[in-house]
Each structure stands twice: as C-alpha cells, then as structure tokens.
Design a protein around this motif. Sequence first.
Motif, mmCIF file in Angstrom:
data_model
loop_
_atom_site.group_PDB
_atom_site.id
_atom_site.type_symbol
_atom_site.label_atom_id
_atom_site.label_comp_id
_atom_site.label_asym_id
_atom_site.label_seq_id
_atom_site.Cartn_x
_atom_site.Cartn_y
_atom_site.Cartn_z
ATOM 1 N N LEU B 44 -15.860 4.580 6.600
ATOM 2 C CA LEU B 44 -14.795 5.335 5.942
ATOM 3 C C LEU B 44 -15.148 6.815 5.834
ATOM 4 N N ILE B 45 -16.467 7.110 5.764
ATOM 5 C CA ILE B 45 -16.910 8.471 5.405
ATOM 6 C C ILE B 45 -16.295 9.588 6.258
ATOM 7 N N PRO B 46 -16.367 9.535 7.600
ATOM 8 C CA PRO B 46 -15.865 10.671 8.387
ATOM 9 C C PRO B 46 -14.406 11.027 8.085
ATOM 10 N N THR B 47 -13.519 9.998 8.094
ATOM 11 C CA THR B 47 -12.109 10.266 7.802
ATOM 12 C C THR B 47 -11.931 10.721 6.366
ATOM 13 N N LEU B 48 -12.700 10.097 5.482
ATOM 14 C CA LEU B 48 -12.544 10.391 4.063
ATOM 15 C C LEU B 48 -12.993 11.814 3.732
ATOM 16 N N VAL B 49 -13.998 12.309 4.434
ATOM 17 C CA VAL B 49 -14.461 13.686 4.205
ATOM 18 C C VAL B 49 -13.313 14.653 4.466
ATOM 19 N N ILE B 89 3.925 9.197 -0.915
ATOM 20 C CA ILE B 89 4.297 9.704 0.404
ATOM 21 C C ILE B 89 3.289 9.274 1.471
ATOM 22 N N VAL B 90 1.999 9.309 1.124
ATOM 23 C CA VAL B 90 0.974 9.019 2.126
ATOM 24 C C VAL B 90 0.764 7.515 2.328
ATOM 25 N N ARG B 91 0.989 6.731 1.256
ATOM 26 C CA ARG B 91 0.740 5.284 1.293
ATOM 27 C C ARG B 91 1.292 4.571 2.543
ATOM 28 N N PRO B 92 2.566 4.777 2.929
ATOM 29 C CA PRO B 92 3.066 4.055 4.101
ATOM 30 C C PRO B 92 2.540 4.591 5.427
ATOM 31 N N LEU B 93 1.866 5.765 5.406
ATOM 32 C CA LEU B 93 1.461 6.401 6.662
ATOM 33 C C LEU B 93 0.012 6.137 7.027
ATOM 34 N N SER B 94 -0.880 6.157 6.038
ATOM 35 C CA SER B 94 -2.302 6.071 6.359
ATOM 36 C C SER B 94 -3.081 5.348 5.268
ATOM 37 N N GLY B 95 -3.829 4.323 5.670
ATOM 38 C CA GLY B 95 -4.605 3.540 4.717
ATOM 39 C C GLY B 95 -5.719 4.345 4.076
ATOM 40 N N ALA B 98 -4.385 6.901 1.726
ATOM 41 C CA ALA B 98 -4.010 6.319 0.443
ATOM 42 C C ALA B 98 -5.243 6.090 -0.428
ATOM 43 N N THR B 99 -6.343 5.674 0.203
ATOM 44 C CA THR B 99 -7.599 5.489 -0.538
ATOM 45 C C THR B 99 -8.044 6.816 -1.152
ATOM 46 N N ALA B 100 -7.960 7.897 -0.353
ATOM 47 C CA ALA B 100 -8.344 9.218 -0.843
ATOM 48 C C ALA B 100 -7.492 9.624 -2.039
ATOM 49 N N LEU B 101 -6.180 9.394 -1.944
ATOM 50 C CA LEU B 101 -5.293 9.809 -3.032
ATOM 51 C C LEU B 101 -5.443 8.928 -4.271
ATOM 52 N N LEU B 102 -5.761 7.637 -4.034
ATOM 53 C CA LEU B 102 -5.990 6.731 -5.164
ATOM 54 C C LEU B 102 -7.227 7.200 -5.950
ATOM 55 N N SER B 126 1.031 -3.177 -1.513
ATOM 56 C CA SER B 126 1.732 -2.737 -0.308
ATOM 57 C C SER B 126 0.720 -2.334 0.752
ATOM 58 N N ASP B 127 1.155 -2.351 1.991
ATOM 59 C CA ASP B 127 0.262 -1.933 3.064
ATOM 60 C C ASP B 127 0.844 -0.708 3.769
#
Lengths: 190, 171
Positions: B44-49, B89-95, B98-102, B126-127
């Motif tokens: 997850l780290i690279p995308t999450l950064v 807004i981001v939830r339906p687009l990218s998992g 959504a983790t980052a925003l949560l 939701s996914d």
Amino acid sequence: MALKISGVIILISVVCAFFTGNVASLTEAAISGGTRAVSVAFSLLPMMCLWCGIMKVAEHGGILNTLSRLLSPILRLVFPKTAKSGDGVNEISTSLAANFLGIGNAATPLALAATKKLGCEKDGIAGDDLITFTLIGCAPPCLFPTTVVALRAASGSTDPTSVVPAVIICSFALCFLSIILSRILAGARR
Amino acid sequence: MNFSSLIFPVILSAFALYVVFSKKEVQNGFISGAKEGLNGAFSLIPTLVLLLTAVSMFSASGASELLGKLLSPILNKVGVPSELAPLLIVRPLSGSGATALLTDVFEKHGPDSFIGKCASVISGSSDTVFYVTALYMSGAGATKSRYTLPCAIAVMLFGTVLSCLIVGILG
C-alpha cells in the motif's frame, strides 16, 4: 486511477491555496503527507497480519467450502439462469464467502473466475445474472470489514469493532436491495 | 459490556480452539496468511504516500472545507455529515484513495466520533463501484453493461444515507 485522482486533488489544492492564502501550510502539508502514509501502513500491519493468518488457517480448515455450500441454495434463487446450467454457482458462492469473511485479496480472483463462468450474451451484452453479480460486488455483504477495523485500531479507537454490527446490517441491506433491483429490471426486459 | 467488543475475542477463541484441537498442520497456514497481510499492508505504501500527500494538501489548502460547504446543503438534508464529502467522491473511484481519506477523517475527527463511525460504515459496506463494474464486465467479456452502473450508483448513494442512519440509531 489513484495516480489520476492524486493529480486532480493536488491541482485543486494548489489553486485553492493560492486564493485562500494558505500557501505556507500547503507546503508543510505536502512535505509531511508522505510520512503519514508510512505510519498508516505500519500501524495497519499487526491487524492485517493477524487477520490474514487466522483466515488462512480457517480456509485450510474448509471454512470457504462450508460457507459456500450454505450459500448455494440461496444463490440458486438469485441466479436462476446460472443455476439451470449448473455451471458457475460454485464460483459465485466461494467469491461471496470470501467477501463475507473480509478477505478481499482472495475475493478478487475468485470473483473473476465467477465472471468468466457467467460470461455474456451475444454482441457483448451483459446478461441478467452477470449484472446481479456485479451489483452485489459493488456493495458486497460483509461480516467483518478487516481494513476498516484495522484502521480504526491504528487511529486509537477505544472500540475498533464497535461499527461491525452497523456494517453487517448496512451491507446486507444493500445486497438485498441490489438483488431486488436487478431482478425487477431483468423482469422488465421481457 | 456490549456485543460488538466481544466479536474479536470470540473469533480468536474459535481460532484458538481449532489450533489446539486440530490434527492438521496449521502453523504454515498461519504464517503464509500473515505474510500475505504483511505484503498487502506494505504494498500500500507507494500509492498511499502519493495519495496522502495529495490529501494533506487538500486539507491544508482549505479545499476540503470548501467542498464540504459546497455539498452541505444536500448532505445535511439526508443526514450525512458534510465533512465526509471528499471521502464520498473518492470512494467509488479508488480503494487506496478511500483508505487515505478514511485515515484523514479518523485523524481529524477521531474514529469514535459520529463522523468517524459514519465514515467507517460507509467504507465497510461499499466497494470501488466504477473499478468493480469495469473489472467484472471485462472479466466476462461484456462491453455493454446495460443498467449496471446507474443501479450500482443508486445503491451506493442509498448506502451512504443508510450508513449514517444506522450509526445514528445504534449510537
């Protein structure tokens, strides 16, 4: 997708900071933002390890097969065409069972196997059963939301699992709604 | 003592009973599963950064607040906290987005606040609607998805309202 979204968010932020005069704090946030990612990933580690380990043991013990056997009579009602041909019910029920247990990593390949079996009608038109399955996949019924619970624990929640009942109620209600909607629309086609 | 705090101990006890009394070899299973979890969190780290850099900038610039204000007339009417606007807004687009925003919601408002709980239930029930639809349709070789996407979005919107409603009722 994550890359595009980040790009859009950064652009909006920069423009917005320019107008609100928050440029200094924007720079600071941009520099410290990455550190948060590392601390989030590290704080997720223990729960993810523990849960995935437990679930792997449960899988070896046959929990997916048992669950999917329990599900298949219900699924025969929801996927009438697939049930008639008999091919694919097994894949559908295993992938749903994986979603139930909150093992998303396992659920995706299983779901893809199921979509292969479901296939499509001529001219690439999606069949009713495939649509039902996709709709369930967009709001999958879940007994234990692994990532959410892990993130809550990592953020210092006093009771990380307190939201589990609400997630169960909500996700099952949405699954039910998806099934009803797609059955109605499938019926309207004829 | 409430029911939900027992969930994890019960699961762990079932696991412990199985481990103690099973005649099968379980050690390797646990290790390989735990490694998968380890890899999952690490990968997850690279995308999450990147995402959390963007999300931090979004909050610091005041854009997050602005978006909340913009959507609050609609969100307030259906009982959804306007602070959740970016997540919705981001939830339906990218998992991972959504983790980052949560994470962001938890840091700002606390995971046990009403806002934090709503965000948890929305995320758990939701996914990634657009991604899942594209993946499943292409998996089946279908190019015409008919009513799938409108239905999926309708269910998602209903789910958002329902999540906050249930959190409000259960407390």
